[in-house]
Design an enzyme around this catalytic site. Structure first.
Site, PDB file in Angstrom:
ATOM      1  N   ARG A  35      46.316  75.551  79.344  1.00 18.05           N
ATOM      2  CA  ARG A  35      44.868  75.729  79.206  1.00 18.05           C
ATOM      3  C   ARG A  35      44.166  74.950  80.313  1.00 18.05           C
ATOM      4  O   ARG A  35      44.271  73.739  80.381  1.00 18.05           O
ATOM      5  CB  ARG A  35      44.422  75.224  77.822  1.00 18.05           C
ATOM      6  CG  ARG A  35      42.934  75.223  77.608  1.00 18.05           C
ATOM      7  CD  ARG A  35      42.545  74.777  76.197  1.00 18.05           C
ATOM      8  NE  ARG A  35      41.100  74.700  76.084  1.00 18.05           N
ATOM      9  CZ  ARG A  35      40.414  73.570  75.898  1.00 18.05           C
ATOM     10  NH1 ARG A  35      41.028  72.398  75.770  1.00 18.05           N
ATOM     11  NH2 ARG A  35      39.108  73.596  75.826  1.00 18.05           N
ATOM     12  N   HIS A  76      33.840  73.637  80.671  1.00 17.66           N
ATOM     13  CA  HIS A  76      34.245  72.319  80.174  1.00 17.66           C
ATOM     14  C   HIS A  76      33.288  71.292  80.780  1.00 17.66           C
ATOM     15  O   HIS A  76      33.674  70.452  81.580  1.00 17.66           O
ATOM     16  CB  HIS A  76      35.704  72.044  80.531  1.00 17.66           C
ATOM     17  CG  HIS A  76      36.365  70.998  79.686  1.00 17.66           C
ATOM     18  ND1 HIS A  76      37.514  71.220  78.963  1.00 17.66           N
ATOM     19  CD2 HIS A  76      36.032  69.714  79.456  1.00 17.66           C
ATOM     20  CE1 HIS A  76      37.863  70.107  78.320  1.00 17.66           C
ATOM     21  NE2 HIS A  76      36.973  69.170  78.615  1.00 17.66           N
ATOM     22  N   GLU A  78      33.847  72.189  73.319  1.00 20.33           N
ATOM     23  CA  GLU A  78      33.113  71.126  72.633  1.00 20.33           C
ATOM     24  C   GLU A  78      31.606  71.140  72.908  1.00 20.33           C
ATOM     25  O   GLU A  78      31.083  70.188  73.531  1.00 20.33           O
ATOM     26  CB  GLU A  78      33.707  69.757  72.989  1.00 20.33           C
ATOM     27  CG  GLU A  78      35.178  69.628  72.649  1.00 20.33           C
ATOM     28  CD  GLU A  78      35.703  68.198  72.788  1.00 20.33           C
ATOM     29  OE1 GLU A  78      34.951  67.323  73.222  1.00 20.33           O
ATOM     30  OE2 GLU A  78      36.872  67.967  72.426  1.00 20.33           O
ATOM     31  N   ASN A 126      39.672  70.973  68.750  1.00 14.64           N
ATOM     32  CA  ASN A 126      40.143  69.721  69.350  1.00 14.64           C
ATOM     33  C   ASN A 126      40.054  68.649  68.280  1.00 14.64           C
ATOM     34  O   ASN A 126      38.994  68.464  67.682  1.00 14.64           O
ATOM     35  CB  ASN A 126      39.279  69.326  70.542  1.00 14.64           C
ATOM     36  CG  ASN A 126      39.421  70.298  71.710  1.00 14.64           C
ATOM     37  OD1 ASN A 126      40.257  71.205  71.685  1.00 14.64           O
ATOM     38  ND2 ASN A 126      38.603  70.107  72.735  1.00 14.64           N
ATOM     39  N   TYR A 155      40.912  64.555  67.380  1.00 18.34           N
ATOM     40  CA  TYR A 155      41.351  63.241  67.845  1.00 18.34           C
ATOM     41  C   TYR A 155      41.357  62.185  66.749  1.00 18.34           C
ATOM     42  O   TYR A 155      42.246  61.350  66.701  1.00 18.34           O
ATOM     43  CB  TYR A 155      40.474  62.766  69.014  1.00 18.34           C
ATOM     44  CG  TYR A 155      40.775  63.529  70.287  1.00 18.34           C
ATOM     45  CD1 TYR A 155      41.835  63.159  71.097  1.00 18.34           C
ATOM     46  CD2 TYR A 155      40.032  64.646  70.645  1.00 18.34           C
ATOM     47  CE1 TYR A 155      42.145  63.862  72.251  1.00 18.34           C
ATOM     48  CE2 TYR A 155      40.330  65.365  71.802  1.00 18.34           C
ATOM     49  CZ  TYR A 155      41.395  64.972  72.589  1.00 18.34           C
ATOM     50  OH  TYR A 155      41.702  65.664  73.727  1.00 18.34           O
ATOM     51  N   GLU A 189      43.259  70.849  71.845  1.00 13.45           N
ATOM     52  CA  GLU A 189      43.456  69.498  72.390  1.00 13.45           C
ATOM     53  C   GLU A 189      43.839  68.550  71.266  1.00 13.45           C
ATOM     54  O   GLU A 189      43.261  68.611  70.174  1.00 13.45           O
ATOM     55  CB  GLU A 189      42.159  68.928  73.008  1.00 13.45           C
ATOM     56  CG  GLU A 189      41.797  69.481  74.348  1.00 13.45           C
ATOM     57  CD  GLU A 189      40.506  68.872  74.896  1.00 13.45           C
ATOM     58  OE1 GLU A 189      40.201  67.702  74.577  1.00 13.45           O
ATOM     59  OE2 GLU A 189      39.814  69.589  75.634  1.00 13.45           O
TER      60      GLU A 189
HETATM   61  C1  FCB Z   1      37.778  65.722  74.686  1.00 12.06           C
HETATM   62  C2  FCB Z   1      37.501  66.437  75.984  1.00 12.06           C
HETATM   63  C3  FCB Z   1      38.544  66.208  77.039  1.00 12.06           C
HETATM   64  C4  FCB Z   1      39.020  64.767  77.039  1.00 12.06           C
HETATM   65  C5  FCB Z   1      39.445  64.356  75.662  1.00 12.06           C
HETATM   66  C6  FCB Z   1      40.008  62.959  75.575  1.00 12.06           C
HETATM   67  O1  FCB Z   1      36.583  65.496  74.007  1.00 12.06           O
HETATM   68  O2  FCB Z   1      37.377  67.823  75.759  1.00 12.06           O
HETATM   69  O3  FCB Z   1      38.031  66.604  78.279  1.00 12.06           O
HETATM   70  O4  FCB Z   1      38.032  63.967  77.552  1.00 12.06           O
HETATM   71  O5  FCB Z   1      38.354  64.450  74.789  1.00 12.06           O
END
Ligand code: FCB
Length: 508
Positions: free
Chosen positions: A93, A137, A182, A310, A312, A404
């Site tokens: 990607r 992006h 995002e 995404n 995290y 992500e």
């Molecule tokens: C996300 C972004 C990516 C990177 C990661 C850690 O929010 O999409 O570009 O910065 O975090």
């Protein structure tokens, strides 16, 4: 109960799960973004994007770092694709730099810019790697920001034209398309708290930006559907599990608000064709949504083939008692001197301004005491299961992808030249187990992209944060596959995880 019979668990005699096998067609990939890796900021007709301007503005990015060179991927692309092939990636990607392929943000394409992506796609296909293109992006051409940026409705139309232009050039060879990455970050970090480009701190403008991003997404989907080649089209949102810090109703309301702005404010328009009523009510003191025109939400809800998520970490939130700043003694969220005056006289807006949570500035963010990554993000893989189940249950069923997921740690190159990163291995292992569990519970999760292929320019953090499965030594641009990269290659080759959970997350 396993609803997808193609997913299996390998069980040892003691009953412990020792290995997890993913569905045979599961797509394994890695992700990057144009500004974070390409460099070549002024070559072959590329013009500045908002990130070029922002990173050149003193005080904005860690130690004044810029993406001028980044990983120099623009010049090293064939070698980077060879690296991906060596890892066995099935899909990659990447994002397209708008100002490289359409330097004025409108008008004719820049052939040299498009040729770079044509070469990249050819190289990927020759290596047996499926290309996955993200159109946006975060790197708006500066010329469009000068015309008002995302708060300006016209930017949505410009985005649709740009999408059609790139789709027309690449869709014969690229099947998978993501419109926006995002949009929450583009709107609320870019125009609300100002910690991302273009660095504006205007509450009303941040909500307008969110609306025009969603509108532009829908218009881009329609424009690509009208193109010559049918494609799989989706959007990528950053979703969070959200939990109240305490048992009271004030914290529960804080969690509802943050879930509303972070998650539902984007999922509902795109998948249900409406804004969540409670979030609109939360924003009443900020805007009356007069920028929403008839038909906008139908456009934003253009049917999709997939949803990118995404993931995290989790947000743990509490409601702080509202009190005027003067009484609060300046802590814990002092109003920065450069903050604009509240637009509505709302006392809440006097907290933590500028904020990326318009109308909910009184909410504070805490922690559960879990191990954290170098970004100080708590490692919370149950939140990923929760997020996937929630999307699956609350919204119309759609193939889902983790576009992500990953972690920054302060990697060191050992004297023998290797980079050993067991905590990142443990992070991936943990989150892949969460993905597997979600699939077992019936979630149509079809693929996973590690963030990131390479260490790269981490926005406001510059090069200080390393997320790669491949280490980049910036002065020499030397690439070294980290132990996480080698581990991930093994996961892809086996189509799953071997053995019990990896150690390494605890004790960070
Ligand atoms: C996300 C972004 C990516 C990177 C990661 C850690 O929010 O999409 O570009 O910065 O975090």
């Amino acid at each position: 109960m396993t609803s997808d019979q193609s997913v299996s668990t390998v069980t040892a005699v003691d009953g412990r799960a020792t290995g997890l096998v993913f569905p045979p067609d599961f797509r394994w990939g890695a992700a990057t973004a144009a500004y974070q890796i390409e460099g070549a900021f002024d070559e072959d007709g590329r013009t500045p994007s908002i990130w070029d301007t922002y990173s050149r503005t003193p005080g904005r990015v860690h130690e004044g770092h810029t993406g001028d060179v980044a990983c120099d991927h623009y010049h090293r692309m064939p070698a980077d694709v060879a690296l991906m092939r060596g890892l066995g990636l099935r899909t990659y990607r990447f994002s397209v730099s708008w100002s490289r392929v359409q330097p004025h943000g409108s008008g004719p394409a820049n052939r040299a810019g498009l040729d770079f992506y044509r070469r990249l796609v050819d190289e990927l296909l020759a290596a047996g790697i499926e290309p996955w293109c993200t159109l946006y992006h975060w790197d708006l051409p500066q010329e469009l920001e000068d015309a008002g940026g995302w708060p300006n409705r016209d930017t949505a139309s410009r985005f649709a034209d740009y999408a059609a232009l790139v789709h027309d050039a690449l869709s014969d060879r690229v099947a998978n398309w993501t419109t926006l990455n995002e949009p929450w970050c583009s709107a609320f970090l870019g125009y609300g708290s100002g910690v991302h480009a273009p660095g504006r701190t205007e509450r009303v403008a941040s909500v307008r930006a969110a609306h025009h991003l969603l509108l532009g997404h829908g218009m881009a989907v329609e424009a690509m559907r009208a193109g010559r080649t049918p494609s799989n089209i989706g959007i990528t949102v950053n979703l969070y599990a959200v939990s109240p810090a305490g048992p009271g109703i004030a914290d529960a309301d804080a969690a509802r608000r943050i879930d509303g702005l972070a998650n539902r404010f984007f999922l509902d328009p795109v998948l249900l064709g409406r804004y969540p009523a409670d979030v609109v009510a939360d924003l009443r003191g900020v805007t009356d949504f007069d920028f929403v025109a008839d038909g906008d939400l139908e456009t934003a809800a253009a049917p999709l083939d997939m949803l990118g998520i995404n993931y995290y970490s989790r947000y743990v939130v509490a409601a702080q008692a509202l009190q005027p700043v003067a009484e609060a003694g300046g802590a814990p969220n002092p109003v920065p001197e450069q903050a604009p005056p509240p637009e509505d006289g709302n006392r809440a807006s006097r907290w933590r301004t500028p904020s990326c949570w318009p109308g909910s500035e009184h909410v504070t963010f805490g922690a559960r005491g879990l191990p954290v990554t170098a970004m100080n993000w708590e490692i919370d893989s149950p939140g990923l299961v929760e997020t996937l189940l929630r999307v699956h249950h609350d919204y119309p069923s759609l193939p889902l992808y983790i576009t992500e997921n990953g972690a920054a740690f302060p990697d060191q190159v050992a004297p023998d030249g290797t980079v050993h990163d067991p905590r990142r291995v443990a992070y991936f292992d943990d989150h892949l187990r969460a993905c597997h569990r979600a699939i077992q519970e019936g979630v149509p999760l079809k693929g996973y992209f590690a963030w990131s292929l390479l260490d790269n320019f981490e926005w406001g953090w510059g090069y200080s944060q390393r997320f790669g499965i491949v280490h980049v030594d910036y002065p020499t641009q030397r690439r070294t596959i980290k132990s996480s990269g080698a581990w991930y290659a093994g996961v892809i080759a086996r189509n799953g995880l071997d053995g019990p959970p990896a150690d390494g997350v605890q004790g960070t």
